[in-house]
Design a protein around this motif. Structure first.
Motif, mmCIF file in Angstrom:
data_model
loop_
_atom_site.group_PDB
_atom_site.id
_atom_site.type_symbol
_atom_site.label_atom_id
_atom_site.label_comp_id
_atom_site.label_asym_id
_atom_site.label_seq_id
_atom_site.Cartn_x
_atom_site.Cartn_y
_atom_site.Cartn_z
ATOM 1 N N SER A 70 -2.636 -1.826 5.079
ATOM 2 C CA SER A 70 -3.685 -1.826 5.272
ATOM 3 C C SER A 70 -4.695 -0.694 4.610
ATOM 4 N N ALA A 71 -3.788 -0.542 4.177
ATOM 5 C CA ALA A 71 -4.562 0.021 2.691
ATOM 6 C C ALA A 71 -4.474 -0.503 1.600
ATOM 7 N N LEU A 72 -4.350 -1.598 1.419
ATOM 8 C CA LEU A 72 -3.127 -2.142 -0.635
ATOM 9 C C LEU A 72 -4.784 -3.413 0.241
ATOM 10 N N THR A 73 -5.443 -3.235 -1.183
ATOM 11 C CA THR A 73 -6.258 -4.835 -1.625
ATOM 12 C C THR A 73 -5.883 -5.331 -2.416
ATOM 13 N N LEU A 74 -6.067 -6.711 -2.708
ATOM 14 C CA LEU A 74 -5.374 -7.363 -3.326
ATOM 15 C C LEU A 74 -6.456 -8.334 -4.510
ATOM 16 N N GLU A 75 -6.934 -7.724 -5.671
ATOM 17 C CA GLU A 75 -8.212 -8.541 -6.252
ATOM 18 C C GLU A 75 -7.785 -9.765 -6.585
ATOM 19 N N VAL A 76 -9.105 -10.760 -6.514
ATOM 20 C CA VAL A 76 -8.525 -12.108 -7.346
ATOM 21 C C VAL A 76 -9.629 -12.702 -7.935
ATOM 22 N N ILE A 77 -9.573 -13.509 -9.096
ATOM 23 C CA ILE A 77 -11.163 -13.804 -9.329
ATOM 24 C C ILE A 77 -11.035 -15.389 -9.663
ATOM 25 N N ALA B 105 -4.259 -23.743 -6.082
ATOM 26 C CA ALA B 105 -5.242 -23.272 -5.289
ATOM 27 C C ALA B 105 -4.538 -23.423 -3.687
ATOM 28 N N GLU B 106 -4.280 -24.680 -3.045
ATOM 29 C CA GLU B 106 -4.137 -24.694 -1.781
ATOM 30 C C GLU B 106 -2.445 -23.978 -1.906
ATOM 31 N N ASP B 107 -1.863 -23.396 -2.639
ATOM 32 C CA ASP B 107 -0.691 -22.518 -2.767
ATOM 33 C C ASP B 107 -1.177 -20.808 -2.835
ATOM 34 N N THR B 108 -1.755 -21.016 -3.304
ATOM 35 C CA THR B 108 -2.113 -19.946 -4.085
ATOM 36 C C THR B 108 -3.449 -19.409 -2.343
ATOM 37 N N ILE B 109 -3.993 -20.194 -2.241
ATOM 38 C CA ILE B 109 -4.798 -19.273 -0.958
ATOM 39 C C ILE B 109 -3.573 -19.364 0.341
ATOM 40 N N ALA B 110 -2.189 -19.872 -0.290
ATOM 41 C CA ALA B 110 -1.341 -19.566 1.620
ATOM 42 C C ALA B 110 -0.560 -18.753 1.472
ATOM 43 N N LYS B 111 -0.415 -18.674 0.202
ATOM 44 C CA LYS B 111 0.465 -17.575 0.222
ATOM 45 C C LYS B 111 -0.869 -15.775 0.686
ATOM 46 N N LEU B 112 -1.551 -15.698 -0.077
ATOM 47 C CA LEU B 112 -2.866 -14.679 0.009
ATOM 48 C C LEU B 112 -2.816 -14.318 1.337
ATOM 49 N N SER B 113 -3.550 -16.041 2.156
ATOM 50 C CA SER B 113 -3.640 -15.772 3.231
ATOM 51 C C SER B 113 -2.737 -15.373 4.222
ATOM 52 N N GLY B 114 -0.990 -15.847 4.161
ATOM 53 C CA GLY B 114 -0.012 -14.738 4.672
ATOM 54 C C GLY B 114 0.156 -13.643 4.406
ATOM 55 N N LYS C 208 5.459 -7.501 -0.323
ATOM 56 C CA LYS C 208 6.247 -6.869 1.320
ATOM 57 C C LYS C 208 7.410 -6.682 1.077
ATOM 58 N N SER C 209 8.544 -6.116 0.283
ATOM 59 C CA SER C 209 9.319 -5.121 -0.495
ATOM 60 C C SER C 209 9.188 -4.213 -1.044
ATOM 61 N N ALA C 210 7.732 -4.290 -2.197
ATOM 62 C CA ALA C 210 7.240 -2.646 -2.507
ATOM 63 C C ALA C 210 5.960 -1.834 -1.015
ATOM 64 N N LEU C 211 5.835 -2.836 -0.283
ATOM 65 C CA LEU C 211 5.578 -1.917 0.876
ATOM 66 C C LEU C 211 6.726 -1.135 1.471
ATOM 67 N N GLU C 212 7.467 -2.265 2.030
ATOM 68 C CA GLU C 212 7.697 -1.457 2.293
ATOM 69 C C GLU C 212 8.730 0.189 1.817
ATOM 70 N N ARG D 277 -2.341 -11.259 4.004
ATOM 71 C CA ARG D 277 -3.439 -11.006 5.128
ATOM 72 C C ARG D 277 -3.344 -10.733 5.846
ATOM 73 N N ALA D 278 -2.191 -11.693 6.841
ATOM 74 C CA ALA D 278 -1.673 -11.506 8.315
ATOM 75 C C ALA D 278 -0.942 -10.780 8.190
ATOM 76 N N LEU D 279 -0.217 -9.613 6.942
ATOM 77 C CA LEU D 279 0.510 -9.045 7.610
ATOM 78 C C LEU D 279 -0.751 -7.777 7.729
ATOM 79 N N GLY D 280 -1.787 -8.161 6.653
ATOM 80 C CA GLY D 280 -3.202 -6.397 7.717
ATOM 81 C C GLY D 280 -3.233 -5.964 5.924
ATOM 82 N N VAL D 281 -2.729 -6.565 4.779
ATOM 83 C CA VAL D 281 -3.064 -6.798 3.672
ATOM 84 C C VAL D 281 -5.057 -7.120 3.180
ATOM 85 N N ARG D 282 -5.049 -6.857 2.422
ATOM 86 C CA ARG D 282 -7.091 -6.377 2.445
ATOM 87 C C ARG D 282 -6.614 -7.242 1.080
#
Ligand code: C2E
Ligand code: MG
Ligand code: MG
Ligand code: MG
Length: 290
Positions: A143-150, A158-167, A132-136, A169-174
């Motif tokens: 929406s111009a940032l895509t995060l790639e995961v494998i 897994a649950e923690d990772t999915i929660a963070k990434l979903s959070g 968030k702070s890097a974006l700000e 994405r809710a801000l608009g990150v892809r």
């Protein structure tokens, strides 16, 4: 005499182990120094829209010159992960890449940034706040940032990772799944994580046109992505016939040496100037566009 030989054999073996440990310790120390001395750099590889050949995004790829020797990411990312150095290194890449891409966007070039994440980076306590702070700070829109995961990143916590990434994405990150199809959980992952993009692994793309099974698999992955409403990005495009087949399959985006190699920031800036004046990435690479 036999005992002597056996003893010597053990000694030789131990010496091997010793150099291995020393080498790893040296690498860890060198990585630490590289970070404090600013030896890391970022190269950007263009991602094009296959239908129009226009560059729509760049993927940031870390580079390390250890003295005059280039060390490939696969040689130092593992040790960086093991020592935890990946966390500050990834933060530097994130902030630097956001700043550079934001600057190109400020010249009215509508491009996005794709970033590779590491497992340890996601698990670090301040991961979400750091993104968030890097974006700000850079002014790059989420929406111009895509995060790639494998897939492997979602094995532990897994649950923690999915929660963070979903959070995020809710801000608009892809979100993108990198190296899609090579892990063992590709399809399960698509159900758990709200992703926007799948990156078709080069191991499929490499067989396009001459390997029937790989061609069929590529077509299936592209169609799967399409049916799920995801953007498919083909990676590792090296030959014109691969690009032609991908276009015919309806694959939206592509990346590979045929289109453009990873390049330092000034190269991207030059590409931007030609792109803005109407030249395509493929034309730049000397490939006639359709
Ligand atoms: P990746 O994310 O799948 O990145 C694509 C890799 O394929 C890059 O290798 C790129 O240089 C290479 N490549 C692109 N087009 C072609 C092509 O047409 N043919 C072939 N043979 N290769 C092509 P690179 O830069 O060596 O990176 C390797 C891997 O290291 C990346 O795979 C990614 O998993 C990881 N990586 C790179 N930079 C970073 C980073 O900043 N952070 C993290 N966490 N991982 C990174
Ligand atoms: Mg990647
Ligand atoms: Mg990949
Ligand atoms: Mg990879």
């Amino acid at each position: 005499k036999a005992k002597e030989q056996g003893g010597r054999r053990v000694e030789v073996f131990a010496a091997h182990m010793h150099t291995d440990v020393v080498r790893r310790l040296e690498l860890a120390a060198d990585l630490q120094r590289a970070l404090t001395e600013g030896q890391f750099a970022i190269e950007y590889q263009p991602i094009v829209d296959i239908a129009t050949s226009r560059v729509t995004a760049v993927e940031a790829l870390v580079r390390w010159w250890r003295g005059s020797t280039f060390v490939p990411p696969e040689h130092f990312l593992g040790p960086a992960e093991d020592t935890g150095l990946i966390v500050p290194l990834s933060e530097w890449i994130l902030r630097q890449a956001c700043r550079e891409v934001a600057a190109w966007r400020a010249s009215s070039w509508d491009i996005g940034l794709s970033l590779n994440l590491s497992a340890r980076q996601i698990n670090a306590p301040r991961f979400v706040e750091t993104v968030k702070s890097a974006l700000e700070e850079s002014g790059l829109p989420p929406s111009a940032l895509t995060l790639e995961v494998i897939e492997e990143m979602l094995v532990e916590d897994a649950e923690d990772t999915i929660a963070k990434l979903s959070g995020l994405r809710a801000l608009g990150v892809r979100l993108a799944i990198d190296d899609f199809g090579t892990g063992y959980a590709s399809l399960a992952l698509l159900r758990q994580l709200p992703v926007d993009m799948i990156k078709v692994d080069p191991s499929f793309v490499s067989g396009l046109g001459h390997d029937e099974a790989l061609t069929l698999l590529t077509r299936t992955i592209v169609r799967l992505g399409h049916d799920l409403g995801l953007i498919a990005v083909a990676e590792g495009i090296e030959r014109p016939e691969q690009l032609e087949l991908l276009k015919e399959m309806g694959c939206t985006k592509g990346q590979g040496y045929l289109v453009a190699r990873p390049m330092a920031a000034p190269g991207v800036a030059a590409l931007m100037r030609t792109n803005l004046s109407g030249l395509s990435g493929a034309e730049l690479a000397g490939v006639p566009s359709a």
